[in-house]
Design a protein around this motif. Structure first.
Motif, mmCIF file in Angstrom:
data_model
loop_
_atom_site.group_PDB
_atom_site.id
_atom_site.type_symbol
_atom_site.label_atom_id
_atom_site.label_comp_id
_atom_site.label_asym_id
_atom_site.label_seq_id
_atom_site.Cartn_x
_atom_site.Cartn_y
_atom_site.Cartn_z
ATOM 1 N N VAL A 129 0.842 -1.206 0.000
ATOM 2 C CA VAL A 129 0.000 0.000 0.000
ATOM 3 C C VAL A 129 0.870 1.247 0.000
ATOM 4 O O VAL A 129 0.639 2.199 -0.766
ATOM 5 C CB VAL A 129 -0.955 -0.019 1.212
ATOM 6 C CG1 VAL A 129 -1.592 1.358 1.418
ATOM 7 C CG2 VAL A 129 -2.038 -1.078 1.027
ATOM 8 N N ASN A 130 1.909 1.239 0.849
ATOM 9 C CA ASN A 130 2.804 2.404 0.898
ATOM 10 C C ASN A 130 3.587 2.567 -0.403
ATOM 11 O O ASN A 130 3.777 3.688 -0.897
ATOM 12 C CB ASN A 130 3.768 2.269 2.076
ATOM 13 C CG ASN A 130 3.084 2.448 3.414
ATOM 14 O OD1 ASN A 130 1.997 3.029 3.490
ATOM 15 N ND2 ASN A 130 3.692 1.958 4.487
ATOM 16 N N ALA A 131 4.048 1.436 -0.963
ATOM 17 C CA ALA A 131 4.832 1.496 -2.199
ATOM 18 C C ALA A 131 3.985 1.996 -3.361
ATOM 19 O O ALA A 131 4.436 2.812 -4.184
ATOM 20 C CB ALA A 131 5.415 0.119 -2.520
ATOM 21 N N MET A 132 2.742 1.534 -3.448
ATOM 22 C CA MET A 132 1.876 1.966 -4.552
ATOM 23 C C MET A 132 1.420 3.411 -4.367
ATOM 24 O O MET A 132 1.166 4.120 -5.356
ATOM 25 C CB MET A 132 0.690 1.030 -4.687
ATOM 26 C CG MET A 132 1.056 -0.383 -5.173
ATOM 27 S SD MET A 132 1.979 -0.418 -6.735
ATOM 28 C CE MET A 132 3.673 -0.694 -6.150
ATOM 29 N N ALA A 133 1.304 3.853 -3.128
ATOM 30 C CA ALA A 133 0.976 5.262 -2.887
ATOM 31 C C ALA A 133 2.118 6.155 -3.374
ATOM 32 O O ALA A 133 1.893 7.193 -4.016
ATOM 33 C CB ALA A 133 0.710 5.495 -1.400
ATOM 34 N N GLU A 134 3.340 5.724 -3.092
ATOM 35 C CA GLU A 134 4.504 6.474 -3.572
ATOM 36 C C GLU A 134 4.552 6.460 -5.094
ATOM 37 O O GLU A 134 4.827 7.488 -5.741
ATOM 38 C CB GLU A 134 5.791 5.872 -2.993
ATOM 39 C CG GLU A 134 7.045 6.613 -3.412
ATOM 40 C CD GLU A 134 8.319 5.957 -2.907
ATOM 41 O OE1 GLU A 134 9.414 6.478 -3.232
ATOM 42 O OE2 GLU A 134 8.241 4.913 -2.209
ATOM 43 N N PRO A 193 -3.691 12.189 -15.325
ATOM 44 C CA PRO A 193 -3.321 10.836 -14.874
ATOM 45 C C PRO A 193 -4.508 9.882 -14.958
ATOM 46 O O PRO A 193 -5.676 10.311 -14.958
ATOM 47 C CB PRO A 193 -2.875 11.063 -13.433
ATOM 48 C CG PRO A 193 -3.547 12.318 -13.001
ATOM 49 C CD PRO A 193 -3.651 13.177 -14.224
ATOM 50 N N ILE A 194 -4.215 8.585 -15.011
ATOM 51 C CA ILE A 194 -5.279 7.588 -15.180
ATOM 52 C C ILE A 194 -5.929 7.189 -13.865
ATOM 53 O O ILE A 194 -6.945 6.492 -13.871
ATOM 54 C CB ILE A 194 -4.745 6.335 -15.899
ATOM 55 C CG1 ILE A 194 -3.641 5.660 -15.072
ATOM 56 C CG2 ILE A 194 -4.267 6.665 -17.286
ATOM 57 C CD1 ILE A 194 -3.193 4.334 -15.640
ATOM 58 N N GLY A 195 -5.355 7.555 -12.739
ATOM 59 C CA GLY A 195 -5.984 7.219 -11.458
ATOM 60 C C GLY A 195 -5.025 6.553 -10.504
ATOM 61 O O GLY A 195 -3.889 6.221 -10.846
ATOM 62 N N ASP A 196 -5.505 6.351 -9.276
ATOM 63 C CA ASP A 196 -4.689 5.739 -8.220
ATOM 64 C C ASP A 196 -4.546 4.234 -8.446
ATOM 65 O O ASP A 196 -5.385 3.596 -9.098
ATOM 66 C CB ASP A 196 -5.326 5.974 -6.853
ATOM 67 C CG ASP A 196 -5.370 7.455 -6.478
ATOM 68 O OD1 ASP A 196 -4.692 8.257 -7.171
ATOM 69 O OD2 ASP A 196 -6.074 7.796 -5.523
ATOM 70 N N ILE A 197 -3.491 3.668 -7.870
ATOM 71 C CA ILE A 197 -3.246 2.225 -7.977
ATOM 72 C C ILE A 197 -3.899 1.523 -6.787
ATOM 73 O O ILE A 197 -3.595 1.821 -5.631
ATOM 74 C CB ILE A 197 -1.740 1.917 -7.999
ATOM 75 C CG1 ILE A 197 -1.073 2.629 -9.178
ATOM 76 C CG2 ILE A 197 -1.513 0.410 -8.075
ATOM 77 C CD1 ILE A 197 0.440 2.556 -9.148
ATOM 78 N N ARG A 198 -4.798 0.597 -7.075
ATOM 79 C CA ARG A 198 -5.420 -0.201 -6.016
ATOM 80 C C ARG A 198 -4.448 -1.273 -5.529
ATOM 81 O O ARG A 198 -3.599 -1.754 -6.282
ATOM 82 C CB ARG A 198 -6.671 -0.927 -6.524
ATOM 83 C CG ARG A 198 -7.739 -0.071 -7.128
ATOM 84 C CD ARG A 198 -8.777 -0.976 -7.771
ATOM 85 N NE ARG A 198 -9.722 -0.247 -8.580
ATOM 86 C CZ ARG A 198 -10.943 0.119 -8.176
ATOM 87 N NH1 ARG A 198 -11.335 -0.175 -6.954
ATOM 88 N NH2 ARG A 198 -11.749 0.776 -8.998
ATOM 89 N N VAL A 199 -4.615 -1.708 -4.298
ATOM 90 C CA VAL A 199 -3.900 -2.867 -3.766
ATOM 91 C C VAL A 199 -4.942 -3.842 -3.234
ATOM 92 O O VAL A 199 -5.732 -3.506 -2.343
ATOM 93 C CB VAL A 199 -2.911 -2.477 -2.652
ATOM 94 C CG1 VAL A 199 -2.268 -3.726 -2.061
ATOM 95 C CG2 VAL A 199 -1.840 -1.531 -3.190
ATOM 96 N N LEU A 200 -4.982 -5.031 -3.802
ATOM 97 C CA LEU A 200 -5.954 -6.051 -3.411
ATOM 98 C C LEU A 200 -5.244 -7.359 -3.111
ATOM 99 O O LEU A 200 -4.244 -7.701 -3.757
ATOM 100 C CB LEU A 200 -6.962 -6.306 -4.543
ATOM 101 C CG LEU A 200 -7.835 -5.139 -5.015
ATOM 102 C CD1 LEU A 200 -8.603 -5.564 -6.266
ATOM 103 C CD2 LEU A 200 -8.787 -4.707 -3.923
ATOM 104 N N GLU A 201 -5.765 -8.113 -2.163
ATOM 105 C CA GLU A 201 -5.327 -9.492 -1.984
ATOM 106 C C GLU A 201 -6.005 -10.349 -3.053
ATOM 107 O O GLU A 201 -7.100 -10.022 -3.543
ATOM 108 C CB GLU A 201 -5.689 -9.997 -0.591
ATOM 109 C CG GLU A 201 -4.938 -9.301 0.534
ATOM 110 C CD GLU A 201 -5.296 -9.853 1.900
ATOM 111 O OE1 GLU A 201 -5.625 -11.061 1.993
ATOM 112 O OE2 GLU A 201 -5.253 -9.076 2.879
#
Length: 535
Positions: free
Chosen positions: A318-323, A339-347
């Motif tokens: 989550v922290n890495a994708m936020a960066e 920009p195309i949008g934020d990166i989601r993090v899912l299991e």
């Protein structure tokens, strides 16, 4: 006795090493039948051949058990070894000698100047026997055959159950399959397992380490992994999408050498995590950007379970994708691009649930089965492919990083606080010092990874559910019998011969350790349990 002198043990080792049993080869399949014939050379098993069993490990392979029944007790020591070896590409022009220890050792003497100084010294000493599998770990199997023969002839008042398995080096399929066999044999013969005793060699803790180690546990290993699914675009308009490689670089930087995954127990520390593999899932070259990649990360364990690791992994991701998102947006702002949008993090389990709601369970199951049917994939590539295929039909979630587990998983196991193990460790140290002037050191977690991971699993632990839920190939091509492992609540130990350079051209076994003092001390350890059996 056939195998009760240093010379006869060396002959037996050379014979068994000569049976090429590299993981995934016909030799590995044939080994079970060969070792069966060797066991049947013992008079006891000629009369009790029904005490030998094969246990299906898949792909034509079998684990083998041989049970010596003392007739006076139900208390049993399980002797564990594996008979597969790693491959031999590094041998180059010496491949034909890789499984011929005597010939290889002599040939290496002729090429001594081409070898590192420590190897030269060992060759000159004549104290070592070289060859694939000499150290890792056919000598462990030979030692257990020696103990089985000795027990059957001397009528030891304790039971021994030899278990030797295929495929320890890749997925531990042999040991995972043998858990059920151990439970079935326990029920059939009414056994009480007192100790799981492995015969893995003494592994160095660092380069040039010559200390002799005995082990009261085995380190764990798990592989948290990620699929980075961005948005494709033409290379001429790079900011209209985001590449999987760009996303992966942030998590890999955050994962490699990350101290938050490190554990310390008994003064021992787990190695830092690293990336074992990063794969571009784009199949061909074009000027379309690569929007999907995957990475496998290696994490070692002591006390933590799969749920603990997923928690840390997700926080890290989550922290890495936020960066990554922030840096990408800053570039877009600089270049005047939306920009195309934020990166989601899912299991993975979240992605699977989403896909089932969208398409239905039957169609999703078909997607998974289709990936698993590809014979060119191993379990790791299957895991990546299944996750990628699910994201392909759920592209509205992109850009996204999907966290999953890839096989294999070796849970950590430790018996350092067990009274019996503490007593046998002390006895081993004392015997080695008094009889051979060898100083042995206890290590609480065997650092080479071993099949002991699949016994004595914490009976109260439920953290393994996170592994089950987040492993794409779970239940089809890969599974771990956690609930059965929780029924094998007996302490573990590892006592094996000293050697060097496992998995290298210069793999070698210390002969005096292998043929003299390790068989002696193993006998003393088991004999010390005779009185406990009668108590």
């Amino acid at each position: 006795m056939k195998w009760n002198t240093p010379e006869s043990l060396e002959d037996l080792l050379c014979e068994v090493v000569g049976w090429d049993s590299r993981t995934g080869t016909e030799g590995e399949i044939e080994f079970a039948t060969r070792i069966l014939k060797k066991i049947l050379e013992m008079h006891y098993f000629q009369e009790n051949s029904s005490h030998i069993h094969f246990h299906d490990a898949g792909k034509g392979r079998n684990a083998v058990t041989a049970y010596y029944d003392s007739g006076v007790t139900n208390k049993t020591i399980v002797l564990i070894s594996h008979f597969d070896t790693v491959h031999i590409e590094e041998f180059g022009g010496l491949e034909e000698l890789a499984f011929n220890p005597s010939a290889l050792t002599e040939e290496l003497k002729k090429r001594i100047t081409d070898l590192p100084e420590d190897v030269q010294a060992d060759l000159k000493s004549n104290d070592y026997l070289f060859g694939r599998g000499t150290m890792d770990m056919k000598m462990g199997l030979v030692l257990h055959l020696h103990l089985l023969e000795k027990a059957s002839i001397e009528k030891w008042p304790i039971n021994l159950l030899l278990l030797t398995v295929p495929d320890e080096e890749v997925n531990s399929s042999g040991m995972r399959a043998s858990v059920k066999g151990l439970l079935e044999l326990r029920a059939e013969y009414g056994l009480q397992y007192e100790l799981f005793l492995n015969g893995e060699p003494s592994f160095s803790q660092k380069p040039q380490d010559t200390n002799y180690y005995i082990y009261s546990g085995s380190i764990g290993k798990i592989m948290p992994s990620a699929l980075f699914y961005g948005r494709e675009t033409h290379a001429g308009e790079p900011l209209s999408g985001i590449t999987g490689h760009y996303m992966a670089s942030y998590l890999t930087k955050a994962m490699e050498f990350n101290p938050h995954f490190v554990e310390e127990e008994y003064g021992e520390k787990t190695p830092l995590p690293v990336c074992l593999q990063e794969i571009d899932l784009k199949e061909d070259y074009s000027v379309q950007t690569s929007h999907h990649t995957a990475a496998l990360y290696n994490v070692f364990l002591m006390r933590q379970n799969a749920d603990d690791i997923m928690t840390i992994f997700k926080h890290t991701a989550v922290n890495a994708m936020a960066e990554c998102t922030n840096d990408y947006k800053a570039i877009c702002e600089r270049e005047g691009v939306t920009p195309i949008g934020d990166i989601r993090v899912l299991e993975y389990t979240e992605l699977l649930e989403y896909a089932i709601k969208k398409l239905g369970a039957t169609e999703v199951e078909g997607i998974i089965k289709n990936a698993e049917a590809d014979d060119s994939f191993d379990e790791r590539k299957m895991s990546m492919q299944i996750t990628d295929d699910l994201m392909r039909i759920c592209q509205e979630l992109a850009p996204a990083t999907i966290l999953f587990y890839a096989p294999p998983y070796y849970p950590a196991v430790n018996s350092s606080n067990n009274e019996l193990v503490r007593d046998k460790i002390a006895l081993t140290k004392r015997v080695l010092k008094e009889e051979f002037n060898v100083n042995a050191t206890q290590v609480h977690y065997f650092n080479g990874i071993s099949d002991l991971s699949y016994v004595n699993y914490d009976s109260a632990d439920t953290g393994w559910q996170s592994f089950k839920n987040n492993t794409p190939v779970w239940g089809d091509t890969y599974s771990i019998p956690f609930t059965e492992m929780q029924q094998l609540q007996s302490p573990v130990m590892n006592i094996g011969p000293f050697g060097k350079d496992a998995h290298k051209l210069t793999e070698r076994l210390h002969k005096e350790s292998a043929f003299k003092y390790t068989p002696f001390v193993l006998t003393k350890v088991i004999e010390s349990m005779f009185a406990e059996v009668k108590a």
